[in-house]
Design an enzyme around this catalytic site. Structure first.
Site, PDB file in Angstrom:
ATOM      1  N   SER A  13       0.837  -1.195   0.000  1.00  0.00           N
ATOM      2  CA  SER A  13       0.000   0.000   0.000  1.00  0.00           C
ATOM      3  C   SER A  13       0.870   1.242   0.000  1.00  0.00           C
ATOM      4  O   SER A  13       2.094   1.174   0.177  1.00  0.00           O
ATOM      5  CB  SER A  13      -0.925   0.021   1.228  1.00  0.00           C
ATOM      6  OG  SER A  13      -0.171   0.160   2.421  1.00  0.00           O
ATOM      7  N   ILE A  15       3.170   4.367  -0.360  1.00  0.00           N
ATOM      8  CA  ILE A  15       4.383   4.658  -1.121  1.00  0.00           C
ATOM      9  C   ILE A  15       5.009   3.376  -1.663  1.00  0.00           C
ATOM     10  O   ILE A  15       5.484   3.338  -2.811  1.00  0.00           O
ATOM     11  CB  ILE A  15       5.380   5.434  -0.247  1.00  0.00           C
ATOM     12  CG1 ILE A  15       4.844   6.856   0.032  1.00  0.00           C
ATOM     13  CG2 ILE A  15       6.750   5.516  -0.919  1.00  0.00           C
ATOM     14  CD1 ILE A  15       5.664   7.639   1.037  1.00  0.00           C
ATOM     15  N   ARG A  35       3.740  -8.128   5.180  1.00  0.00           N
ATOM     16  CA  ARG A  35       3.194  -9.112   6.114  1.00  0.00           C
ATOM     17  C   ARG A  35       1.916  -9.765   5.624  1.00  0.00           C
ATOM     18  O   ARG A  35       1.673 -10.932   5.899  1.00  0.00           O
ATOM     19  CB  ARG A  35       2.967  -8.448   7.476  1.00  0.00           C
ATOM     20  CG  ARG A  35       4.258  -8.172   8.227  1.00  0.00           C
ATOM     21  CD  ARG A  35       4.024  -7.458   9.535  1.00  0.00           C
ATOM     22  NE  ARG A  35       3.571  -6.079   9.318  1.00  0.00           N
ATOM     23  CZ  ARG A  35       3.417  -5.186  10.284  1.00  0.00           C
ATOM     24  NH1 ARG A  35       3.659  -5.512  11.535  1.00  0.00           N
ATOM     25  NH2 ARG A  35       3.020  -3.959  10.011  1.00  0.00           N
ATOM     26  N   ASP A  61       8.264 -10.144   7.776  1.00  0.00           N
ATOM     27  CA  ASP A  61       8.339  -9.253   8.930  1.00  0.00           C
ATOM     28  C   ASP A  61       9.749  -8.699   9.015  1.00  0.00           C
ATOM     29  O   ASP A  61      10.698  -9.435   9.332  1.00  0.00           O
ATOM     30  CB  ASP A  61       7.981 -10.033  10.200  1.00  0.00           C
ATOM     31  CG  ASP A  61       8.026  -9.181  11.456  1.00  0.00           C
ATOM     32  OD1 ASP A  61       8.450  -8.014  11.389  1.00  0.00           O
ATOM     33  OD2 ASP A  61       7.649  -9.701  12.527  1.00  0.00           O
ATOM     34  N   VAL A  62       9.916  -7.409   8.752  1.00  0.00           N
ATOM     35  CA  VAL A  62      11.260  -6.824   8.688  1.00  0.00           C
ATOM     36  C   VAL A  62      11.962  -6.824  10.035  1.00  0.00           C
ATOM     37  O   VAL A  62      13.178  -6.592  10.100  1.00  0.00           O
ATOM     38  CB  VAL A  62      11.230  -5.390   8.123  1.00  0.00           C
ATOM     39  CG1 VAL A  62      10.691  -5.383   6.705  1.00  0.00           C
ATOM     40  CG2 VAL A  62      10.440  -4.445   9.027  1.00  0.00           C
ATOM     41  N   TYR A 153       9.421   8.196  15.923  1.00  0.00           N
ATOM     42  CA  TYR A 153       9.480   8.198  14.457  1.00  0.00           C
ATOM     43  C   TYR A 153      10.654   9.047  13.977  1.00  0.00           C
ATOM     44  O   TYR A 153      11.429   8.618  13.102  1.00  0.00           O
ATOM     45  CB  TYR A 153       8.159   8.714  13.903  1.00  0.00           C
ATOM     46  CG  TYR A 153       8.050   8.691  12.399  1.00  0.00           C
ATOM     47  CD1 TYR A 153       7.909   7.496  11.712  1.00  0.00           C
ATOM     48  CD2 TYR A 153       8.069   9.878  11.659  1.00  0.00           C
ATOM     49  CE1 TYR A 153       7.798   7.477  10.332  1.00  0.00           C
ATOM     50  CE2 TYR A 153       7.963   9.865  10.282  1.00  0.00           C
ATOM     51  CZ  TYR A 153       7.828   8.667   9.623  1.00  0.00           C
ATOM     52  OH  TYR A 153       7.722   8.643   8.247  1.00  0.00           O
ATOM     53  N   LYS A 157      13.901   7.664  11.818  1.00  0.00           N
ATOM     54  CA  LYS A 157      14.203   8.129  10.465  1.00  0.00           C
ATOM     55  C   LYS A 157      15.538   8.867  10.398  1.00  0.00           C
ATOM     56  O   LYS A 157      16.243   8.789   9.379  1.00  0.00           O
ATOM     57  CB  LYS A 157      13.066   9.010   9.945  1.00  0.00           C
ATOM     58  CG  LYS A 157      11.761   8.243   9.728  1.00  0.00           C
ATOM     59  CD  LYS A 157      11.916   7.096   8.734  1.00  0.00           C
ATOM     60  CE  LYS A 157      10.590   6.436   8.407  1.00  0.00           C
ATOM     61  NZ  LYS A 157      10.721   5.336   7.425  1.00  0.00           N
ATOM     62  N   THR A 188      -1.272   8.970   1.929  1.00  0.00           N
ATOM     63  CA  THR A 188      -1.220   7.516   2.058  1.00  0.00           C
ATOM     64  C   THR A 188      -2.110   7.087   3.221  1.00  0.00           C
ATOM     65  O   THR A 188      -2.595   7.920   3.989  1.00  0.00           O
ATOM     66  CB  THR A 188       0.214   7.037   2.357  1.00  0.00           C
ATOM     67  OG1 THR A 188       0.577   7.478   3.678  1.00  0.00           O
ATOM     68  CG2 THR A 188       1.217   7.576   1.344  1.00  0.00           C
TER      69      THR A 188
END
Length: 256
Positions: A13, A15, A35, A61-62, A153, A157, A188
């Site tokens: 979904s 980006i 996932r 799953d990263v 977050y 990043k 998004t």
């Protein structure tokens, strides 16, 4: 660089989906990692309907090293060495710092930063074998500046950008480039979730909340996923071989 293998995490979904479609349109065979099978299969079907080729790597799953290694191995077996790796999986919950408990902090760092580390570690040998390899990490303007109420977050990043720059220098004498794209507020499902949170906590309507996010962009709008995908596609191209270690803002001039 036609028919090269691109591996995209978070491809179901937003980006990630837009990047997968863009790379497929440019002739790449795309491994769609995430996932949940349903959204990935929908993207695969969309690519195939347009004449492209894609494979689904669901249950990916990263944050789990074993899952990452087996998923990368399966993708290489299906489509050959990975020439373009795009780390796009991420999440962006919001909370005041004082209410950011350790579980939230750990989850955001695990998905957004450790996930990039694990996937890149597992795929790097393949990227180097493929020749003219490209690694693109989807970071955020939150990796270039600070925003209130998303401390975890922002930290994650910023970490992605630091990792990008360090690895770019390690690989500078090879034919592998490593870059980050840093979208501003983008239209998004993550933004939809943010709008719900803002509306619930402030009493503003979703339209008012959307307008406040768009106002951060000097162009007065949200970025589109396709605009981010175009930037990734350029970084993945042969013509971008001299671009490495960069954090490119796709944000309408918000970050200069």
């Amino acid at each position: 660089m036609s028919r090269r293998h691109a591996f995209v995490t978070g491809a179901g979904s937003g980006i990630g989906r837009a990047i997968a479609l863009e790379l497929a349109a440019g002739g790449h065979v795309v491994s769609l990692a995430g996932r949940r099978a349903g959204p990935l299969e929908a993207v695969r079907d969309e690519i195939r309907a347009a004449g492209g080729e894609a494979f689904v790597q669901d249950g990916f799953d990263v944050t789990d090293a074993g899952t990452v290694e087996s998923g990368i191995a399966a993708a290489i077996e299906a489509a050959g060495d990975i020439a373009v790796l795009v780390n796009c999986a991420g999440e962006a919950p919001s909370a005041p710092f004082e209410k950011t408990d350790f579980a939230l902090w750990q989850r955001v760092l695990s998905v957004n930063l450790t996930g990039v580390y694990l996937v890149t570690q597992a795929a790097l040998a393949s990227v180097r074998r493929a020749g003219d390899g490209r690694i693109v990490n989807v970071a955020s303007t939150a990796g270039l500046t600070g925003y209130a109420y998303v401390s975890a977050y922002c930290a994650s990043k910023h970490g992605v950008i630091g990792l990008t720059r360090a690895l770019a220098l390690e690989l500078a004498r090879t034919d592998v480039t490593v870059n980050a794209v840093c979208p501003g507020f983008t239209d998004t499902p993550l933004i939809d979730n943010a709008l719900d949170t803002i509306s619930r906590k402030t009493g503003r309507s979703r339209e008012e909340a959307r307008a406040s996010l768009a106002h951060a962009n000097p162009q007065g709008r949200l970025v589109t996923p396709a605009e981010v995908a175009h930037t990734v596609s350029w970084l993945a191209s042969q013509g971008a071989g001299a671009i490495t270690g960069q954090a490119i803002a796709v944000a309408g001039g918000e970050i200069l």
